[in-house]
Design a protein around this motif. Sequence first.
Motif, PDB file in Angstrom:
ATOM      1  N   CYS A   1       1.195  -1.494  -0.028  1.00 48.25           N
ATOM      2  CA  CYS A   1      -0.152   0.352   0.134  1.00 48.25           C
ATOM      3  C   CYS A   1       1.028   1.100   0.237  1.00 48.25           C
TER       4      CYS A   1
ATOM      5  N   VAL B   1      -5.234   8.053   2.649  1.00 47.13           N
ATOM      6  CA  VAL B   1      -4.759   6.522   2.204  1.00 47.13           C
ATOM      7  C   VAL B   1      -3.514   6.293   3.400  1.00 47.13           C
TER       8      VAL B   1
ATOM      9  N   CYS C   1      -3.399   2.938   5.023  1.00 44.81           N
ATOM     10  CA  CYS C   1      -2.610   1.517   4.533  1.00 44.81           C
ATOM     11  C   CYS C   1      -2.219   0.906   6.192  1.00 44.81           C
TER      12      CYS C   1
ATOM     13  N   GLN D   1      -7.150   0.575  -1.549  1.00 47.71           N
ATOM     14  CA  GLN D   1      -6.687   2.103  -1.158  1.00 47.71           C
ATOM     15  C   GLN D   1      -5.428   2.497  -2.502  1.00 47.71           C
TER      16      GLN D   1
END
Length: 112
Positions: free
Chosen positions: A26, A75, A79, A91
């Motif tokens: 991520c 985001v 993560c 994400q």
Amino acid sequence: MERLALLLTAALCLVGCAGVTPQQLCYTASAATVHSVDLGMTVAGDLYRAGKLSDAQKAKIVAVYDVYQPVAVGVVTACKAVSTQADAEAQVKKIQAEGDLVLTALVGAGVQ
């Protein structure tokens, strides 16, 4: 072209990064978008200071960036909490979608 490079990097990581946690995936994939947007904004600022972007162009870019920024922060925060690769990919898709809007605005204003 840049979008293709980002997708290729993410795909290679998804296929070839055994042992990479969903959080690492991520962060890494999101970082590519954040870096691209930051670089574009830096170039736009340089062009504006050089008189090559109008106030109206700057305002449009800033308006799109103002929408992107909280999504990017969200985001990056999210993560930390992802637990699966699917969560990480969701994400990454969010930040890429918002980043694409900023990059499109930058290109539309003549930033290349």
